[in-house]
Write a protein that holds these residues in place. Sequence first.
Motif, short mmCIF file in Angstrom:
data_model
loop_
_atom_site.label_atom_id
_atom_site.label_comp_id
_atom_site.label_asym_id
_atom_site.label_seq_id
_atom_site.Cartn_x
_atom_site.Cartn_y
_atom_site.Cartn_z
N UNK A 280 35.22 23.41 -36.25
CA UNK A 280 35.67 21.89 -35.95
C UNK A 280 36.82 22.09 -34.69
N UNK A 281 36.37 21.35 -33.70
CA UNK A 281 37.52 21.14 -32.70
C UNK A 281 38.20 19.62 -32.98
N UNK A 282 39.35 19.63 -33.57
CA UNK A 282 39.89 18.37 -33.94
C UNK A 282 40.42 17.50 -32.61
N UNK A 283 40.14 16.28 -32.94
CA UNK A 283 40.25 15.48 -31.83
C UNK A 283 41.43 14.49 -32.10
N UNK A 284 42.50 14.34 -31.03
CA UNK A 284 43.51 13.30 -31.30
C UNK A 284 43.07 11.85 -31.55
N UNK A 285 44.00 11.08 -31.85
CA UNK A 285 43.44 9.59 -31.89
C UNK A 285 43.23 9.07 -30.55
N UNK A 286 43.74 9.42 -29.74
CA UNK A 286 43.41 8.99 -28.39
C UNK A 286 42.25 9.73 -27.72
N UNK A 287 41.48 10.74 -28.55
CA UNK A 287 40.33 11.46 -27.94
C UNK A 287 40.96 12.83 -27.26
N UNK A 288 42.29 13.23 -27.53
CA UNK A 288 42.78 14.10 -26.80
C UNK A 288 42.12 15.58 -27.26
N UNK A 289 41.71 16.46 -26.47
CA UNK A 289 41.20 17.83 -26.78
C UNK A 289 42.20 18.70 -27.42
N UNK A 290 41.66 19.46 -28.44
CA UNK A 290 42.64 20.30 -28.91
C UNK A 290 42.97 21.62 -27.90
N UNK A 291 44.17 22.26 -28.37
CA UNK A 291 44.22 23.54 -27.33
C UNK A 291 43.34 24.57 -27.92
N UNK A 292 43.36 25.60 -27.00
CA UNK A 292 42.26 26.76 -27.12
C UNK A 292 42.42 27.44 -28.51
N UNK A 293 43.60 27.39 -29.20
CA UNK A 293 43.84 28.13 -30.32
C UNK A 293 43.68 27.23 -31.65
#
Length: 324
Positions: free
Chosen positions: A164-177
């Motif tokens: 899973x790549x978690x997304x922020x509430x504003x759709x922010x992409x996660x960091x690579x780690x």
Amino acid sequence: MAPPQSSPVRHISRRRLLTTSAATAGALLVGSSAATASATGDTWPDVIPLPNGFRPEGITIGGGPYAYLGSLGDGSIYRADLRTGQGGIISAGPGTPSVGLKLDDRGRLFVAARGQGARVVDARTGGIIASYTLTTKTPTFANDVFLTPSAAWFTDSFQPALYALPLGRDGRLPDPDEAVTVTLSGDWTQAPGEAVNANGITRTPDGKALLVVQSGAGGLHRVDPRTGATKLVDLGDAAPLTNGDGLLLLGRRLYVVQNRQNAIDVFKLAADGRSGIFEGRLTDADFDVPTTVAAHRNRLYLPNARFTTTPTPDTTYAIVSVKR
């Protein structure tokens, strides 16, 4: 089984990771058209040609009448106009495969990149926004992807895990780690080596769990995203979903592409996804090993991957549409 790996964002609510927003669900069904005659797409082409040698696998459709497809060859992304059949490359590939892909409501394509993990592509500019290593284990085969408002979930056909790549509430992409690994357990039995295991992925109708098809074994699994525990979905007397590939859930109706059978099996699922009733099979004379499926209005669209045909630069490929 080993416990799920941890990450700095593991505390985020798995319920929130799963819940599908109205915008995401609506993107599958709602389109725009000025002409009443084409309101249901009845005058649109049934077969849409793709570039020779393209080698499509994944397909995704947003709110407008455009399909996006990835190439197993060089990873390029192609956009096709469903009304006219015209299209073109919007993102030149990095030279590595694009397998499953999904478009979000921010114009971002989340792409499963086989052994290279995942990447996110801007559907407007074609630029690569971010790239992710989903696992350091080998072999690995990031095959398909499913979006919720809070995460992009990826299957791995060679490892008993989801990412899973978690997304922020504003759709922010996660960091690579910040990718999360969830190890599959319960009813899941991983075939060894490079046998194709986890493939297509979607959610249960009630949004509380994930559904994953295991291609080689032909089983449909309900997966608890918190623990990775799986339970085989009771599909009654339906034949095994051998070669099960792309999954598409519309309401409580699940469409399962069985690639080498040139067919889509259709099930009516219980709300919790623990059981389903076989409703029928869709086929078409133009199918040639279709792999994945997306919907627009009253039609389903599937790319012919043609896995039984040796790929060459001149091999022809197409998208086939069928009424649902």
